[in-house]
Design a protein around this motif. Structure first.
Motif, short mmCIF file in Angstrom:
data_model
loop_
_atom_site.label_atom_id
_atom_site.label_comp_id
_atom_site.label_asym_id
_atom_site.label_seq_id
_atom_site.Cartn_x
_atom_site.Cartn_y
_atom_site.Cartn_z
N ASN A 1 0.83 -1.21 0.00
CA ASN A 1 0.00 0.00 0.00
C ASN A 1 0.86 1.26 0.00
OD1 ASN A 1 -2.41 -1.40 -0.04
ND2 ASN A 1 -2.67 -1.37 2.18
N TYR A 2 1.92 1.23 0.81
CA TYR A 2 2.81 2.39 0.87
C TYR A 2 3.53 2.60 -0.46
CZ TYR A 2 6.47 5.55 2.48
OH TYR A 2 7.32 6.63 2.62
N LEU A 3 3.97 1.52 -1.08
CA LEU A 3 4.64 1.63 -2.38
C LEU A 3 3.73 2.28 -3.41
CD1 LEU A 3 6.44 -1.82 -2.81
CD2 LEU A 3 7.54 0.41 -2.56
N LEU A 4 2.51 1.79 -3.51
CA LEU A 4 1.61 2.27 -4.55
C LEU A 4 1.11 3.69 -4.26
CD1 LEU A 4 -0.36 -1.00 -5.36
CD2 LEU A 4 1.71 -0.08 -6.42
N GLU A 5 1.03 4.04 -2.98
CA GLU A 5 0.69 5.43 -2.64
C GLU A 5 1.84 6.36 -3.02
OE1 GLU A 5 -0.20 5.44 1.50
OE2 GLU A 5 -2.09 4.32 1.26
N THR A 6 3.06 5.91 -2.77
CA THR A 6 4.24 6.71 -3.13
C THR A 6 4.32 6.87 -4.64
OG1 THR A 6 5.42 5.88 -1.18
CG2 THR A 6 6.76 6.85 -2.93
N LEU A 7 3.96 5.82 -5.36
CA LEU A 7 4.03 5.83 -6.83
C LEU A 7 2.64 6.08 -7.42
CD1 LEU A 7 6.43 2.80 -7.01
CD2 LEU A 7 6.99 5.10 -7.80
N HIS A 8 1.96 7.09 -6.91
CA HIS A 8 0.58 7.35 -7.31
C HIS A 8 0.46 7.83 -8.76
CE1 HIS A 8 2.20 11.15 -5.68
NE2 HIS A 8 1.49 11.71 -6.64
N ASN A 9 1.57 8.22 -9.37
CA ASN A 9 1.54 8.65 -10.77
C ASN A 9 1.63 7.46 -11.74
OD1 ASN A 9 1.32 11.39 -10.23
ND2 ASN A 9 3.54 11.68 -10.14
N PHE A 10 1.62 6.24 -11.19
CA PHE A 10 1.78 5.05 -12.01
C PHE A 10 0.59 4.11 -11.82
CE2 PHE A 10 5.94 6.75 -11.32
CZ PHE A 10 6.68 6.44 -12.44
N GLU A 11 0.36 3.30 -12.84
CA GLU A 11 -0.62 2.23 -12.72
C GLU A 11 0.09 0.88 -12.81
OE1 GLU A 11 -3.48 2.07 -15.83
OE2 GLU A 11 -2.08 2.71 -17.39
N VAL A 12 -0.47 -0.11 -12.14
CA VAL A 12 0.16 -1.43 -12.09
C VAL A 12 -0.19 -2.22 -13.35
CG1 VAL A 12 0.29 -3.62 -10.84
CG2 VAL A 12 0.08 -1.46 -9.57
N ILE A 13 0.84 -2.71 -14.03
CA ILE A 13 0.66 -3.58 -15.20
C ILE A 13 0.79 -5.04 -14.78
CG2 ILE A 13 1.48 -4.14 -17.51
CD1 ILE A 13 0.23 -1.34 -17.22
N ASP A 14 1.76 -5.31 -13.91
CA ASP A 14 1.97 -6.68 -13.45
C ASP A 14 2.68 -6.64 -12.10
OD1 ASP A 14 1.86 -9.59 -13.91
OD2 ASP A 14 4.05 -9.45 -13.94
N LYS A 15 2.42 -7.64 -11.27
CA LYS A 15 3.15 -7.77 -10.02
C LYS A 15 3.23 -9.24 -9.63
CE LYS A 15 -0.99 -6.42 -7.36
NZ LYS A 15 -1.50 -5.55 -6.28
N LYS A 16 4.40 -9.62 -9.15
CA LYS A 16 4.65 -10.98 -8.71
C LYS A 16 5.42 -10.91 -7.39
CE LYS A 16 3.14 -13.37 -12.37
NZ LYS A 16 2.62 -12.25 -13.17
N TYR A 17 5.46 -12.06 -6.69
CA TYR A 17 6.08 -12.08 -5.37
C TYR A 17 6.94 -13.32 -5.21
CZ TYR A 17 2.19 -8.88 -4.83
OH TYR A 17 1.29 -7.86 -5.03
N ILE A 18 8.09 -13.13 -4.59
CA ILE A 18 8.99 -14.25 -4.30
C ILE A 18 8.96 -14.50 -2.80
CG2 ILE A 18 11.36 -15.11 -4.46
CD1 ILE A 18 11.78 -12.93 -6.67
#
Length: 248
Positions: A207-224
């Motif tokens: 949530n913090y990452l995406l709030e910080t990067l509010h000028n961007f939209e998510v295309i893909d995300k994966k987790y290790i």
């Protein structure tokens, strides 16, 4: 209390691994000298192994080829996604040199790092620079990656200045240089609540990452998580791999 118990469990796991490692090392050293003795008993004159030339390699008698999961998964993920976009030029900030050098064999790639590479790579352009002050004009880059880098900024580990907001400033600077519609690929440690593991790295909540990067939209995300590459964020320490696109 919940965090304390979680930290206590982590300490127990790490201590258990350490003691197990010591026990295994004793056994492996024993096997090494048995092999050394056997080899010399079988070797003809002039082919014996000398004591001065001993170079013990103790940890490679495994039943499978061990792969470090973070760089294996994230580098393959980013490589594939960047190639799909086929940018005319790509900029990378501080990612692993193998990833960047392989990518440079397929695309025009410029690598930015605060420290120059110790070996030349003919296919790769290099610029010495900081992620906090990139040598590019505003809105001038179409494609940019930075894998397992941003979580280190501001902790002094790599000679950078101490700054508790180093990661946030890095994101702001990346936002500055990317064009509208540009693709941004990055990875950082993620947890449900962010922490600072001084001076190794930080972790972030998504949530913090995406709030910080509010000028961007998510295309893909994966987790290790450990040795698994997953599509769903969950509790525990992991690495988040994000492909974002700057909003137009």
């Amino acid at each position: 209390m919940k965090q304390f118990l979680s930290d206590l469990r982590l300490l127990y796991v790490n201590l258990k691994k350490t003691f197990t490692s010591w026990k295994m090392e004793r056994q492996l050293k024993k096997e090494f000298f048995q092999d050394f003795s056997l080899y010399n008993s079988m070797a003809s004159k002039g082919m014996e192994a000398g004591v001065r030339e001993l170079r013990p390699c103790l940890w490679e008698k495994t039943s499978f080829t061990k792969i470090e999961p973070i760089y294996f998964y994230q580098d393959n993920w980013a490589f594939e996604r960047i190639l799909k976009q086929r940018p005319s030029d790509h900029v990378d900030i501080g990612s692993h040199h193998k990833f960047v050098s392989f990518l440079s064999m397929t695309l025009n790639v410029t690598m930015i790092d605060i420290r120059p590479l110790s070996l030349p790579v003919n296919s790769l352009s290099f610029k010495e620079g900081s992620i906090l002050s990139l040598p590019y004009d505003s809105e001038s880059i179409d494609s940019l990656s930075s894998l397992c880098v941003i979580e280190h900024i501001g902790l002094g580990r790599y000679g950078d200045e101490i700054d508790p907001l180093g990661s946030e400033k890095a994101f702001t600077e990346i936002d500055r240089v990317l064009k509208k519609g540009a693709n941004f690929y990055f990875s950082v440690p993620v947890e449900l609540e962010g922490r600072v593991f001084f001076n190794a790295h930080r972790s972030f909540s998504e949530n913090y990452l995406l709030e910080t990067l509010h000028n961007f939209e998510v295309i893909d995300k994966k987790y290790i998580y450990g040795e698994k590459f997953e599509t769903t964020l969950r509790d525990g320490f992991g690495i988040g791999c994000y492909h974002l696109q700057k909003k137009t």
